[in-house]
Design an enzyme around this catalytic site. Structure first.
Site, PDB file in Angstrom:
ATOM      1  N   LYS A 127      99.889  -6.849  47.252  1.00 43.64           N
ATOM      2  CA  LYS A 127     100.321  -5.486  46.908  1.00 43.64           C
ATOM      3  C   LYS A 127     101.763  -5.550  46.390  1.00 43.64           C
ATOM      4  CE  LYS A 127      96.802  -3.791  50.045  1.00 43.64           C
ATOM      5  NZ  LYS A 127      95.697  -3.760  49.088  1.00 43.64           N
TER       6      LYS A 127
ATOM      7  N   SER B 274      95.733   3.028  54.435  1.00 40.48           N
ATOM      8  CA  SER B 274      95.497   2.853  52.996  1.00 40.48           C
ATOM      9  C   SER B 274      94.912   4.078  52.306  1.00 40.48           C
ATOM     10  CB  SER B 274      94.604   1.645  52.766  1.00 40.48           C
ATOM     11  OG  SER B 274      93.409   1.759  53.491  1.00 40.48           O
TER      12      SER B 274
ATOM     13  N   HIS C 293     100.409  -2.456  53.270  1.00 40.05           N
ATOM     14  CA  HIS C 293     101.051  -1.544  52.315  1.00 40.05           C
ATOM     15  C   HIS C 293     102.526  -1.306  52.620  1.00 40.05           C
ATOM     16  CE1 HIS C 293      97.388  -0.390  50.162  1.00 40.05           C
ATOM     17  NE2 HIS C 293      96.798  -0.518  51.333  1.00 40.05           N
TER      18      HIS C 293
HETATM   19  N1  PMP Z   1      94.713  -4.257  54.929  1.00 38.79           N
HETATM   20  C1  PMP Z   1      94.880  -3.093  54.266  1.00 38.79           C
HETATM   21  C2  PMP Z   1      95.457  -1.937  55.024  1.00 38.79           C
HETATM   22  C3  PMP Z   1      94.539  -2.986  52.921  1.00 38.79           C
HETATM   23  O1  PMP Z   1      94.672  -1.827  52.272  1.00 38.79           O
HETATM   24  C4  PMP Z   1      94.013  -4.125  52.256  1.00 38.79           C
HETATM   25  C5  PMP Z   1      93.662  -4.096  50.776  1.00 38.79           C
HETATM   26  N2  PMP Z   1      92.948  -3.051  50.322  1.00 38.79           N
HETATM   27  C6  PMP Z   1      93.842  -5.298  52.980  1.00 38.79           C
HETATM   28  C7  PMP Z   1      94.211  -5.348  54.309  1.00 38.79           C
HETATM   29  C8  PMP Z   1      93.269  -6.519  52.345  1.00 38.79           C
HETATM   30  O2  PMP Z   1      94.243  -7.243  51.666  1.00 38.79           O
HETATM   31  P1  PMP Z   1      93.802  -8.251  50.511  1.00 38.79           P
HETATM   32  O3  PMP Z   1      93.601  -7.458  49.285  1.00 38.79           O
HETATM   33  O4  PMP Z   1      94.926  -9.229  50.437  1.00 38.79           O
HETATM   34  O5  PMP Z   1      92.544  -8.899  50.977  1.00 38.79           O
END
Ligand code: PMP
Length: 389
Positions: free
Chosen positions: A237, A180, A208
């Site tokens: 996302k 991320s 992602h």
């Molecule tokens: N895994 C990754 C790699 C992320 O970037 C994120 C969100 N920032 C999440 C999990 C969490 O997902 P959510 O927003 O649905 O809680």
């Protein structure tokens, strides 16, 4: 010292370190142009990669589900919160991800925590990529297994760790599909080969990658033509809604229904989110032109910034981090972008390593040519002014 004095002192330290975070208020729907803190900005920090969050078909489906099922789900899945929409969406996700079964969670964060805290047992070990998301780190902390960190996407280091951990009962390799903060893609083909050689299981968080990578947007599994044991994802996302999911074998899902505490003890997703996400998967699968457009935008932005002399991370994903280095300079860069009508936050330690502060751009299929031209012109101007290029 009073409670509030104690907290103020701690916040003061955060401020002195230049790491203070503040909320910004959006007064418009998630589009490329939004009102941010009262001023219009072109937003380059949204996860709405395909523009589905306010797609008319998705919103229509949401309204219909809302009328039929109301707002809140009223209970956990194991009590009164399991509607036909939850089950329909799970079947839809399983078929989309080419897996036997899927299970919804209230967020991707909770899906990661649920899997990692329940699956490995005492005596097992989790081999976790150095740059994994906070939700994986927290899941590892809650697990009864030990955690060993391997260097980011470094396969020889992972192999060393696999050799060193042969006395553990079971080994689990856990990785983000797309990282991320770096926008890099995990080498899933090599990870799968190592897992076969050393008899380890593989867990991938495709937050992602879902909707973005692979011909039909099925994620890193499709991109590499592999099938890890557990594939986790988010609906927040590219899917443009909210919620998380886990996909894998039927027995994995049965296990999680019985053991994952973030599934058992949480109120289920509102049915409206399930209806909306169901419609979103049709768009993801069928509207390939959105994905093609997104990848064209990614290539233009990354290629142009590199030719200007910026250090740009990322590997053909919508996350395009531009390395500034110094934390204070990154914050200044981001402020200057904002003055130019561009919203792109500076990412600082501890989220990224010391000396690698950056502007983390994300691009969507809904940005048009003039948005991108303005972004690139602003980067060139500010980059020269701050002597980065
Ligand atoms: N895994 C990754 C790699 C992320 O970037 C994120 C969100 N920032 C999440 C999990 C969490 O997902 P959510 O927003 O649905 O809680």
């Amino acid at each position: 010292m009073s409670f509030n004095q104690w907290l103020s002192q701690r916040i003061e330290k955060t401020k002195q370190a230049g790491l203070y975070r503040e909320l910004r208020t959006m007064s418009t729907a998630p589009q490329p142009k939004m009102i941010v803190n009262g001023t219009q900005q072109i937003v380059f920090s949204s996860n709405n990669y395909l523009g589905i969050a306010n797609d008319p078909i998705v919103m229509e489906k949401a309204l219909k589900t809302l009328e039929e099922f109301g707002m809140g789900s009223s209970g956990s899945r194991l009590t009164t919160g399991n509607t036909e929409w939850h089950e329909m969406l799970e079947n839809r996700i399983a078929s989309f991800k080419r897996k036997e079964a899927a299970l919804l969670f209230s967020s991707g964060y909770l899906a990661n925590i649920g899997v990692l805290s329940s699956l490995p047992e005492k005596g097992d070990v989790l081999l976790s990529d150095q740059l994994n998301h906070a939700s994986i780190i927290d899941g590892c902390r809650l697990s009864k297994a030990e955690t060993v960190i391997y260097k980011h996407s470094d396969m020889s280091n992972l192999e060393e760790k696999l050799i060193e951990t042969q006395t553990y009962t079971r080994r689990f390799i856990v990785t983000d599909g797309v990282f991320s903060m770096d926008g890099s893609i995990a080498p899933l083909d090599d990870i799968m080969k190592l897992s076969e050689r050393y008899d380890a299981y593989v867990i991938v968080d495709d937050a992602h990658a879902t909707g973005v990578l692979g011909e039909r947007g099925r994620g890193t599994s499709e991109l590499f033509g592999v099938s890890p044991d557990v594939v986790i994802g988010t609906l927040s996302k590219a899917v443009g809604v909210e919620g998380g999911f886990v996909t894998g074998s039927r027995v994995l899902i049965d296990f999680l229904i019985n053991h994952a505490r973030t599934f058992i003890f949480q109120t289920s997703l509102p049915p409206v989110s399930c209806g909306a996400a169901y419609a979103a998967f049709d768009i993801i699968e069928k509207r390939q032109e959105l994905r093609e457009r997104l990848h064209r935008q990614i290539n233009v932005i990354k290629g142009t910034l590199e030719s200007m002399g910026f250090t740009v991370y990322g590997q053909g994903t919508p996350i395009i981090p531009v390395i500034i280095g110094d934390t204070e300079k990154s914050v200044r860069f981001s402020k200057k972008l904002e003055e130019n009508g561009i919203y792109a936050p500076a990412i600082r330690p501890p989220t990224v390593p010391e000396g690698e502060s950056r502007i983390r751009l994300t691009v969507t299929a809904t940005h048009n040519d003039s948005h991108i031209e303005h972004l690139l012109a602003s980067f060139e101007e500010i980059g020269r002014e701050l002597e980065i290029i």
